[in-house]
Design a protein around this motif. Structure first.
Motif, PDB file in Angstrom:
ATOM      1  N   MET A   1       0.866  -1.171   0.000  1.00 11.01           N
ATOM      2  CA  MET A   1       0.000   0.000   0.000  1.00 11.01           C
ATOM      3  C   MET A   1       0.908   1.228   0.000  1.00 11.01           C
ATOM      4  SD  MET A   1      -3.052   1.171   2.620  1.00 11.01           S
ATOM      5  CE  MET A   1      -1.990   1.252   4.053  1.00 11.01           C
ATOM      6  N   ILE A   2       0.576   2.194  -0.838  1.00  6.75           N
ATOM      7  CA  ILE A   2       1.329   3.447  -0.881  1.00  6.75           C
ATOM      8  C   ILE A   2       0.525   4.517  -0.160  1.00  6.75           C
ATOM      9  CG2 ILE A   2       2.336   5.231  -2.365  1.00  6.75           C
ATOM     10  CD1 ILE A   2       2.840   3.025  -4.422  1.00  6.75           C
ATOM     11  N   ASN A   3       1.216   5.288   0.657  1.00  5.10           N
ATOM     12  CA  ASN A   3       0.625   6.400   1.390  1.00  5.10           C
ATOM     13  C   ASN A   3       1.073   7.678   0.682  1.00  5.10           C
ATOM     14  OD1 ASN A   3       1.466   8.681   3.261  1.00  5.10           O
ATOM     15  ND2 ASN A   3       0.160   7.570   4.664  1.00  5.10           N
ATOM     16  N   TYR A   4       0.098   8.457   0.232  1.00  2.00           N
ATOM     17  CA  TYR A   4       0.393   9.722  -0.435  1.00  2.00           C
ATOM     18  C   TYR A   4       0.121  10.889   0.508  1.00  2.00           C
ATOM     19  CZ  TYR A   4       0.591   7.112  -4.794  1.00  2.00           C
ATOM     20  OH  TYR A   4       0.925   6.224  -5.780  1.00  2.00           O
ATOM     21  N   ARG A   5       1.048  11.807   0.551  1.00  2.00           N
ATOM     22  CA  ARG A   5       0.924  13.024   1.364  1.00  2.00           C
ATOM     23  C   ARG A   5       0.009  14.003   0.624  1.00  2.00           C
ATOM     24  NH1 ARG A   5       5.749  15.595   4.610  1.00  2.00           N
ATOM     25  NH2 ARG A   5       4.926  17.652   5.003  1.00  2.00           N
ATOM     26  N   VAL A   6      -0.924  14.619   1.354  1.00  2.00           N
ATOM     27  CA  VAL A   6      -1.861  15.581   0.768  1.00  2.00           C
ATOM     28  C   VAL A   6      -1.957  16.814   1.656  1.00  2.00           C
ATOM     29  CG1 VAL A   6      -3.188  13.728  -0.347  1.00  2.00           C
ATOM     30  CG2 VAL A   6      -3.942  14.605   1.863  1.00  2.00           C
ATOM     31  N   ASP A   7      -2.417  17.920   1.081  1.00  2.00           N
ATOM     32  CA  ASP A   7      -2.563  19.166   1.842  1.00  2.00           C
ATOM     33  C   ASP A   7      -3.889  19.275   2.579  1.00  2.00           C
ATOM     34  OD1 ASP A   7      -0.077  20.315   1.296  1.00  2.00           O
ATOM     35  OD2 ASP A   7      -0.788  21.220  -0.563  1.00  2.00           O
ATOM     36  N   ASP A   8      -4.990  18.801   1.956  1.00  2.00           N
ATOM     37  CA  ASP A   8      -6.325  18.966   2.529  1.00  2.00           C
ATOM     38  C   ASP A   8      -7.100  17.668   2.324  1.00  2.00           C
ATOM     39  OD1 ASP A   8      -8.953  19.629   3.195  1.00  2.00           O
ATOM     40  OD2 ASP A   8      -8.858  21.600   2.265  1.00  2.00           O
ATOM     41  N   LEU A   9      -7.007  16.773   3.301  1.00  2.00           N
ATOM     42  CA  LEU A   9      -7.606  15.451   3.178  1.00  2.00           C
ATOM     43  C   LEU A   9      -9.111  15.513   2.947  1.00  2.00           C
ATOM     44  CD1 LEU A   9      -7.284  12.366   3.308  1.00  2.00           C
ATOM     45  CD2 LEU A   9      -7.719  12.542   5.768  1.00  2.00           C
ATOM     46  N   ALA A  10      -9.822  16.296   3.737  1.00  2.00           N
ATOM     47  CA  ALA A  10     -11.287  16.349   3.630  1.00  2.00           C
ATOM     48  C   ALA A  10     -11.709  16.806   2.237  1.00  2.00           C
ATOM     49  CB  ALA A  10     -11.865  17.266   4.697  1.00  2.00           C
ATOM     50  N   ALA A  11     -11.072  17.834   1.718  1.00  2.00           N
ATOM     51  CA  ALA A  11     -11.429  18.341   0.386  1.00  2.00           C
ATOM     52  C   ALA A  11     -11.118  17.311  -0.694  1.00  2.00           C
ATOM     53  CB  ALA A  11     -10.692  19.647   0.099  1.00  2.00           C
ATOM     54  N   LEU A  12      -9.979  16.630  -0.574  1.00  2.00           N
ATOM     55  CA  LEU A  12      -9.619  15.625  -1.578  1.00  2.00           C
ATOM     56  C   LEU A  12     -10.570  14.440  -1.534  1.00  2.00           C
ATOM     57  CD1 LEU A  12      -7.929  14.523  -3.829  1.00  2.00           C
ATOM     58  CD2 LEU A  12      -6.247  13.771  -2.121  1.00  2.00           C
ATOM     59  N   LEU A  13     -10.903  13.957  -0.333  1.00  2.00           N
ATOM     60  CA  LEU A  13     -11.840  12.842  -0.237  1.00  2.00           C
ATOM     61  C   LEU A  13     -13.189  13.205  -0.846  1.00  2.00           C
ATOM     62  CD1 LEU A  13     -11.073  11.439   3.338  1.00  2.00           C
ATOM     63  CD2 LEU A  13     -10.363  10.489   1.130  1.00  2.00           C
ATOM     64  N   GLN A  14     -13.652  14.420  -0.617  1.00  2.00           N
ATOM     65  CA  GLN A  14     -14.923  14.849  -1.198  1.00  2.00           C
ATOM     66  C   GLN A  14     -14.826  14.932  -2.718  1.00  2.00           C
ATOM     67  OE1 GLN A  14     -17.943  15.147   0.438  1.00  2.00           O
ATOM     68  NE2 GLN A  14     -18.550  15.048  -1.720  1.00  2.00           N
ATOM     69  N   ALA A  15     -13.727  15.462  -3.229  1.00  2.00           N
ATOM     70  CA  ALA A  15     -13.532  15.540  -4.683  1.00  2.00           C
ATOM     71  C   ALA A  15     -13.524  14.142  -5.296  1.00  2.00           C
ATOM     72  CB  ALA A  15     -12.238  16.286  -5.007  1.00  2.00           C
ATOM     73  N   LEU A  16     -12.857  13.201  -4.638  1.00  2.00           N
ATOM     74  CA  LEU A  16     -12.812  11.829  -5.151  1.00  2.00           C
ATOM     75  C   LEU A  16     -14.201  11.193  -5.133  1.00  2.00           C
ATOM     76  CD1 LEU A  16      -9.500  10.650  -3.449  1.00  2.00           C
ATOM     77  CD2 LEU A  16      -9.855  11.144  -5.892  1.00  2.00           C
ATOM     78  N   ARG A  17     -14.970  11.444  -4.066  1.00  2.00           N
ATOM     79  CA  ARG A  17     -16.356  10.936  -4.020  1.00  2.00           C
ATOM     80  C   ARG A  17     -17.165  11.536  -5.164  1.00  2.00           C
ATOM     81  NH1 ARG A  17     -15.606  11.866   1.635  1.00  2.00           N
ATOM     82  NH2 ARG A  17     -15.511   9.874   2.732  1.00  2.00           N
ATOM     83  N   ASP A  18     -17.039  12.848  -5.371  1.00  2.00           N
ATOM     84  CA  ASP A  18     -17.774  13.533  -6.437  1.00  2.00           C
ATOM     85  C   ASP A  18     -17.408  12.993  -7.814  1.00  2.00           C
ATOM     86  OD1 ASP A  18     -18.900  15.094  -4.441  1.00  2.00           O
ATOM     87  OD2 ASP A  18     -17.668  16.867  -4.883  1.00  2.00           O
ATOM     88  N   GLU A  19     -16.178  12.495  -7.957  1.00  2.00           N
ATOM     89  CA  GLU A  19     -15.708  11.938  -9.226  1.00  2.00           C
ATOM     90  C   GLU A  19     -16.057  10.463  -9.383  1.00  2.00           C
ATOM     91  OE1 GLU A  19     -11.575  12.947  -8.925  1.00  2.00           O
ATOM     92  OE2 GLU A  19     -11.991  15.089  -9.187  1.00  2.00           O
ATOM     93  N   GLY A  20     -16.769   9.895  -8.398  1.00  2.00           N
ATOM     94  CA  GLY A  20     -17.213   8.508  -8.487  1.00  2.00           C
ATOM     95  C   GLY A  20     -16.202   7.479  -8.025  1.00  2.00           C
TER      96      GLY A  20
END
Length: 122
Positions: free
Chosen positions: A68-87
């Motif tokens: 499993m690869i762990n990617y560093r992100v700046d804004d987890l909540a915003a990214l998770l929502q964007a990914l959900r919105d993208e299906g």
């Protein structure tokens, strides 16, 4: 929105983690510590964690992969929502600890990806 900013960690599962850690230490010179991994420090002070764990640990579930690869992100909540919105298949569980905020998404091949927002100042 900036999405991934770097690799926060690379995690392997192994049938014999002790032997595999020794192989990486002996043959590749990775400074494996007592907790089962190593931390590579970036020039800006960040780190990438490298770790071998037990294949029976279940941390990678529901993935069947041995890594499993762990990617560093700046804004987890915003990214998770964007990914959900993208299906995307975003797992519902998240974690907020002294080490930062964590979330997970499955890629189209069934690999679990860990997203990590470090604590403020790291």
């Amino acid at each position: 929105m900036k999405r991934v900013t770097g690799i926060g960690g690379i995690f392997f599962n192994a049938k014999d983690p002790v032997a595999l850690r020794a192989w990486y230490k002996d043959h590749l010179g990775i400074d494996v510590q007592g907790w089962g991994g190593a931390a590579f420090t970036w020039s800006d002070g960040g780190t990438t964690i490298w770790s071998i764990g037990n294949a029976d640990g279940g941390h990678f579930a529901p993935s069947q992969s041995t890594f499993m690869i762990n990617y560093r992100v700046d804004d987890l909540a915003a990214l998770l929502q964007a990914l959900r919105d993208e299906g995307c298949n975003v797992l519902e569980k998240t974690d907020d600890s002294e080490y930062g905020k964590f979330g997970w998404v499955m890629d189209p091949e069934g690999n679990k990806i860990e997203l990590w927002q470090p604590p403020a100042g790291q």
